[in-house]
Design a protein around this motif. Structure first.
Motif, short mmCIF file in Angstrom:
data_model
loop_
_atom_site.label_atom_id
_atom_site.label_comp_id
_atom_site.label_asym_id
_atom_site.label_seq_id
_atom_site.Cartn_x
_atom_site.Cartn_y
_atom_site.Cartn_z
N VAL A 7 12.24 10.89 95.87
CA VAL A 7 11.00 10.34 96.39
C VAL A 7 10.30 11.43 97.19
N ALA A 8 9.07 11.78 96.77
CA ALA A 8 8.31 12.83 97.42
C ALA A 8 7.27 12.27 98.38
N SER A 9 6.82 11.05 98.15
CA SER A 9 5.79 10.47 99.00
C SER A 9 5.89 8.96 98.99
N THR A 10 5.70 8.36 100.17
CA THR A 10 5.66 6.89 100.29
C THR A 10 4.37 6.48 100.99
N ASP A 11 3.33 7.30 100.92
CA ASP A 11 2.10 7.05 101.66
C ASP A 11 1.28 5.89 101.11
N MET A 12 1.40 5.60 99.82
CA MET A 12 0.60 4.53 99.23
C MET A 12 1.27 3.18 99.41
N ASP A 13 0.50 2.13 99.27
CA ASP A 13 1.00 0.77 99.42
C ASP A 13 1.68 0.34 98.12
N LYS A 14 2.95 -0.04 98.17
CA LYS A 14 3.75 -0.51 97.03
C LYS A 14 3.93 0.55 95.94
N THR A 15 3.72 1.83 96.29
CA THR A 15 3.86 2.91 95.32
C THR A 15 4.60 4.08 95.96
N VAL A 16 5.48 4.70 95.19
CA VAL A 16 6.12 5.94 95.62
C VAL A 16 5.86 6.99 94.55
N VAL A 17 5.88 8.25 94.95
CA VAL A 17 5.76 9.35 94.00
C VAL A 17 7.14 9.96 93.85
#
Length: 110
Positions: free
Chosen positions: A36-46
């Motif tokens: 997991v590189a990013s959890t900044d979005m709502d209900k989405t991870v990169v």
């Protein structure tokens, strides 16, 4: 609910329709492991994964990385740096067509 994959159901519960465990979202196709590189979005991870590509001119390997946006069900707790397994599903938005089905970091901590 059986996904057709050998994954354990998360401890949390949710009532979201786009959850493969507690909703009606079906999975098919690719299964990818990454970090997991990013959890900044709502209900989405990169989710980011690195792989090697051969460069014939120099007879060497070159590292490449791909970043895949994936739906993060509310019943799973994910943080940056976790190793996860994602599975392909129907398109959920313009960029999302994968969903997180397993957090592999939690298994190693037990």
């Amino acid at each position: 609910m059986a996904l057709g994959l050998n994954v354990s159901e998360p401890e949390g519960t949710c009532s979201h329709e786009d959850c493969p465990f507690h909703g009606s979202l079906s999975v098919r196709g690719q299964i990818i492991e990454g970090e997991v590189a990013s959890t900044d979005m709502d209900k989405t991870v990169v989710v980011e994964r690195e792989y090697d590509v051969t460069v014939p001119k120099y007879d060497r390997q070159m590292k490449r990385r791909s970043r895949v946006p994936a739906h993060a069900p509310e019943c799973m707790t994910l943080e940056v740096g976790d190793t996860v397994r994602i599975a392909e599903t129907r398109p959920l938005s313009k960029t999302k067509s994968h969903v997180v089905v397993e957090n592999l970091t939690e298994e190693g901590d037990d």
